[in-house]
Design a protein around this motif. Structure first.
Motif, mmCIF file in Angstrom:
data_model
loop_
_atom_site.group_PDB
_atom_site.id
_atom_site.type_symbol
_atom_site.label_atom_id
_atom_site.label_comp_id
_atom_site.label_asym_id
_atom_site.label_seq_id
_atom_site.Cartn_x
_atom_site.Cartn_y
_atom_site.Cartn_z
ATOM 1 N N ALA A 89 -6.027 -3.130 -4.703
ATOM 2 C CA ALA A 89 -5.791 -3.001 -6.143
ATOM 3 C C ALA A 89 -4.663 -3.938 -6.559
ATOM 4 O O ALA A 89 -3.754 -4.242 -5.772
ATOM 5 N N ARG A 90 -4.708 -4.368 -7.807
ATOM 6 C CA ARG A 90 -3.641 -5.137 -8.434
ATOM 7 C C ARG A 90 -3.079 -4.265 -9.563
ATOM 8 O O ARG A 90 -3.846 -3.756 -10.385
ATOM 9 N N TYR A 91 -1.771 -4.137 -9.574
ATOM 10 C CA TYR A 91 -1.147 -3.274 -10.583
ATOM 11 C C TYR A 91 0.260 -3.789 -10.891
ATOM 12 O O TYR A 91 0.793 -4.660 -10.191
ATOM 13 N N ARG A 92 0.851 -3.223 -11.925
ATOM 14 C CA ARG A 92 2.238 -3.553 -12.294
ATOM 15 C C ARG A 92 2.894 -2.333 -12.906
ATOM 16 O O ARG A 92 2.217 -1.392 -13.366
ATOM 17 N N ILE A 93 4.197 -2.348 -12.879
ATOM 18 C CA ILE A 93 4.972 -1.253 -13.506
ATOM 19 C C ILE A 93 5.056 -1.555 -14.998
ATOM 20 O O ILE A 93 5.744 -2.491 -15.424
ATOM 21 N N ALA A 94 4.353 -0.783 -15.786
ATOM 22 C CA ALA A 94 4.283 -1.040 -17.223
ATOM 23 C C ALA A 94 5.382 -0.305 -17.992
ATOM 24 O O ALA A 94 5.940 -0.833 -18.964
ATOM 25 N N ASP A 95 5.699 0.924 -17.579
ATOM 26 C CA ASP A 95 6.707 1.748 -18.276
ATOM 27 C C ASP A 95 7.728 2.203 -17.235
ATOM 28 O O ASP A 95 7.508 3.165 -16.502
ATOM 29 N N VAL A 96 8.858 1.488 -17.177
ATOM 30 C CA VAL A 96 9.846 1.787 -16.127
ATOM 31 C C VAL A 96 10.491 3.163 -16.330
ATOM 32 O O VAL A 96 10.857 3.833 -15.364
ATOM 33 N N GLU A 97 10.627 3.593 -17.560
ATOM 34 C CA GLU A 97 11.244 4.894 -17.810
ATOM 35 C C GLU A 97 10.334 6.016 -17.294
ATOM 36 O O GLU A 97 10.784 6.930 -16.585
ATOM 37 N N ARG A 98 9.052 5.949 -17.628
ATOM 38 C CA ARG A 98 8.109 6.942 -17.124
ATOM 39 C C ARG A 98 7.979 6.826 -15.600
ATOM 40 O O ARG A 98 7.834 7.828 -14.901
ATOM 41 N N PHE A 99 8.009 5.596 -15.104
ATOM 42 C CA PHE A 99 7.925 5.364 -13.662
ATOM 43 C C PHE A 99 9.082 6.069 -12.941
ATOM 44 O O PHE A 99 8.869 6.739 -11.919
ATOM 45 N N ARG A 100 10.282 5.924 -13.464
ATOM 46 C CA ARG A 100 11.456 6.568 -12.851
ATOM 47 C C ARG A 100 11.331 8.086 -12.897
ATOM 48 O O ARG A 100 11.636 8.787 -11.918
ATOM 49 N N GLN A 101 10.865 8.605 -14.003
ATOM 50 C CA GLN A 101 10.706 10.057 -14.125
ATOM 51 C C GLN A 101 9.634 10.586 -13.176
ATOM 52 O O GLN A 101 9.736 11.717 -12.692
ATOM 53 N N ALA A 102 8.605 9.768 -12.893
ATOM 54 C CA ALA A 102 7.500 10.230 -12.047
ATOM 55 C C ALA A 102 7.847 10.174 -10.567
ATOM 56 O O ALA A 102 7.506 11.085 -9.808
ATOM 57 N N VAL A 103 8.530 9.117 -10.141
ATOM 58 C CA VAL A 103 8.754 8.931 -8.697
ATOM 59 C C VAL A 103 10.196 9.202 -8.277
ATOM 60 O O VAL A 103 10.469 9.336 -7.078
ATOM 61 N N GLY A 104 11.124 9.273 -9.242
ATOM 62 C CA GLY A 104 12.514 9.566 -8.897
ATOM 63 C C GLY A 104 13.115 8.472 -8.037
ATOM 64 O O GLY A 104 12.912 7.278 -8.265
ATOM 65 N N ASP A 105 13.833 8.897 -7.004
ATOM 66 C CA ASP A 105 14.505 7.939 -6.129
ATOM 67 C C ASP A 105 13.540 7.270 -5.149
ATOM 68 O O ASP A 105 13.939 6.367 -4.410
ATOM 69 N N GLY A 106 12.304 7.733 -5.112
ATOM 70 C CA GLY A 106 11.344 7.171 -4.155
ATOM 71 C C GLY A 106 11.026 5.717 -4.406
ATOM 72 O O GLY A 106 10.669 4.973 -3.480
ATOM 73 N N GLU A 108 9.351 2.136 -5.611
ATOM 74 C CA GLU A 108 8.031 1.502 -5.595
ATOM 75 C C GLU A 108 7.171 1.975 -4.431
ATOM 76 O O GLU A 108 5.952 2.080 -4.557
ATOM 77 N N GLU A 109 7.790 2.285 -3.285
ATOM 78 C CA GLU A 109 7.008 2.728 -2.131
ATOM 79 C C GLU A 109 6.384 4.091 -2.392
ATOM 80 O O GLU A 109 5.217 4.333 -2.048
ATOM 81 N N ALA A 110 7.136 4.992 -3.009
ATOM 82 C CA ALA A 110 6.586 6.310 -3.341
ATOM 83 C C ALA A 110 5.457 6.179 -4.366
ATOM 84 O O ALA A 110 4.427 6.853 -4.274
ATOM 85 N N ALA A 111 5.641 5.283 -5.342
ATOM 86 C CA ALA A 111 4.598 5.065 -6.343
ATOM 87 C C ALA A 111 3.339 4.477 -5.704
ATOM 88 O O ALA A 111 2.224 4.853 -6.064
ATOM 89 N N ALA A 112 3.534 3.583 -4.732
ATOM 90 C CA ALA A 112 2.384 2.979 -4.064
ATOM 91 C C ALA A 112 1.592 4.026 -3.288
ATOM 92 O O ALA A 112 0.355 4.009 -3.274
ATOM 93 N N ARG A 113 2.285 4.963 -2.652
ATOM 94 C CA ARG A 113 1.573 6.010 -1.916
ATOM 95 C C ARG A 113 0.788 6.912 -2.863
ATOM 96 O O ARG A 113 -0.347 7.306 -2.564
ATOM 97 N N ARG A 114 1.389 7.239 -4.002
ATOM 98 C CA ARG A 114 0.670 8.070 -4.967
ATOM 99 C C ARG A 114 -0.496 7.305 -5.589
ATOM 100 O O ARG A 114 -1.557 7.889 -5.861
ATOM 101 N N LEU A 115 -0.329 6.000 -5.778
ATOM 102 C CA LEU A 115 -1.432 5.190 -6.284
ATOM 103 C C LEU A 115 -2.558 5.138 -5.255
ATOM 104 O O LEU A 115 -3.743 5.161 -5.618
ATOM 105 N N ASP A 116 -2.200 5.084 -3.968
ATOM 106 C CA ASP A 116 -3.222 5.122 -2.909
ATOM 107 C C ASP A 116 -4.083 6.374 -3.041
ATOM 108 O O ASP A 116 -5.312 6.320 -2.932
ATOM 109 N N SER A 117 -3.436 7.519 -3.240
ATOM 110 C CA SER A 117 -4.178 8.772 -3.365
ATOM 111 C C SER A 117 -5.129 8.730 -4.557
ATOM 112 O O SER A 117 -6.277 9.191 -4.469
ATOM 113 N N ILE A 118 -4.656 8.167 -5.672
ATOM 114 C CA ILE A 118 -5.497 8.070 -6.869
ATOM 115 C C ILE A 118 -6.707 7.172 -6.596
ATOM 116 O O ILE A 118 -7.854 7.524 -6.901
#
Length: 294
Positions: A89-106, A108-118
């Motif tokens: 997949a190709r993706y980008r961080i579009a909303d950094v504020e929502r991104f921070r609220q969703a993944v916290g301190d995790g 980009e790596e935490a976001a990538a794992r959750r994107l894998d599940s999706i």
């Protein structure tokens, strides 16, 4: 002296404070200014910016298009023919504020794992609703678009924008390869047997046609030869009749010679007849007609 001793540390503290309050945002990234873990400002434009030293911190995120390769995924299409699928997949961080609220301190790596599940869930759902032939055909482009569109909604809650989803490779599981090869071999052998049977049938038709043509040609030739032979015999008989009618004495002589040649053959020359029999007329005298008269 005493003033200098206090002035230099003060200047150093001011310089350190100024330097810690200044940060630079690169054009390839976005930044969040956090105060005690809470977002106080979003910095998306590149350039120089300020924050409160010691109290506030800056968290940076990549603003470029990112790539994520999925681990090989086993899917079961509607025809129950299991497949191993590789996707990315190709993706980008579009909303950094929502991104921070969703993944916290995790990050980009935490976001990538959750994107894998999706992506894995959407891939299974979409590919499981069609047959394996659809997945392996040109229709896979439409399937990839469906996966992307469904993943966009889920990834949006993470502040991510899914740009593209691609299926790199689609293979059979190793344990199914042998059975598939055997089935393909059996199908090819069946097709070969059908072709051979059709070829034999065509050869038989050609052979039967040739045999029929031979019989017809031989029959026609035999008929023509019999006609010719009959015409020749008729001509010969007509010639004989005309010749014999013109000279009866010669006809009598010819008929006697023919009878002698047929009767007096090697191994069959003994005959019991009366010496006065007419059969011997031309053997007694070279004047057959005179001998008959006497």
């Amino acid at each position: 002296m005493n003033k200098s001793a206090f002035l230099l540390p003060a200047i150093a503290v001011v310089v350190i404070g100024v330097m810690s309050s200044v940060f630079i945002v690169d054009e390839r990234e976005k930044a969040l200014v956090l105060q005690f873990g809470q977002i106080v400002r979003v910095k998306e434009d590149p350039g120089l910016s300020f924050k409160l030293p010691l109290i506030q911190e800056v968290v940076r995120y990549d603003d470029r298009i990112l790539s994520r390769d999925l681990e090989p995924l086993e899917v079961t299409p509607s025809d129950d023919r299991r497949l191993i699928v590789d996707a990315f997949a190709r993706y980008r961080i579009a909303d950094v504020e929502r991104f921070r609220q969703a993944v916290g301190d995790g990050g980009e790596e935490a976001a990538a794992r959750r994107l894998d599940s999706i992506l894995r869930a959407e891939t299974r759902e979409v590919l499981g609703s069609v047959s394996s032939n659809d997945i392996l055909s040109v229709d896979r482009a439409a399937l990839m678009l469906r996966i992307r569109n469904q993943a966009i909604v889920e990834a949006n809650s993470l502040g991510l924008q899914v740009i593209d989803v691609r299926l790199k490779r689609t293979d059979l599981p190793p344990e199914n390869l042998a059975a598939t090869y055997e089935r393909m071999k059996a199908e090819r052998e069946r097709e070969a047997a059908d072709e051979i049977a059709r070829g034999n049938e065509a050869a038989q038709r050609v052979r039967a046609g040739a045999d029929r043509t031979v019989v017809e040609l031989v029959s026609d030739a035999t008929r023509q030869s019999e006609i010719t032979r009959g015409e020749a015999d008729a001509t010969r008989n007509a010639i004989f009749a005309e010749s014999f009618g013109a000279d009866p004495e010669f006809f009598e002589f010819y008929r006697s010679m023919t009878a002698y040649s047929r009767a007096l053959r090697p191994g069959n020359s003994t005959m019991v007849l009366s010496p006065d029999n007419e059969f011997f007329n031309y053997l007694k005298s070279d004047q057959g007609a005179n001998a008959t008269a006497n």
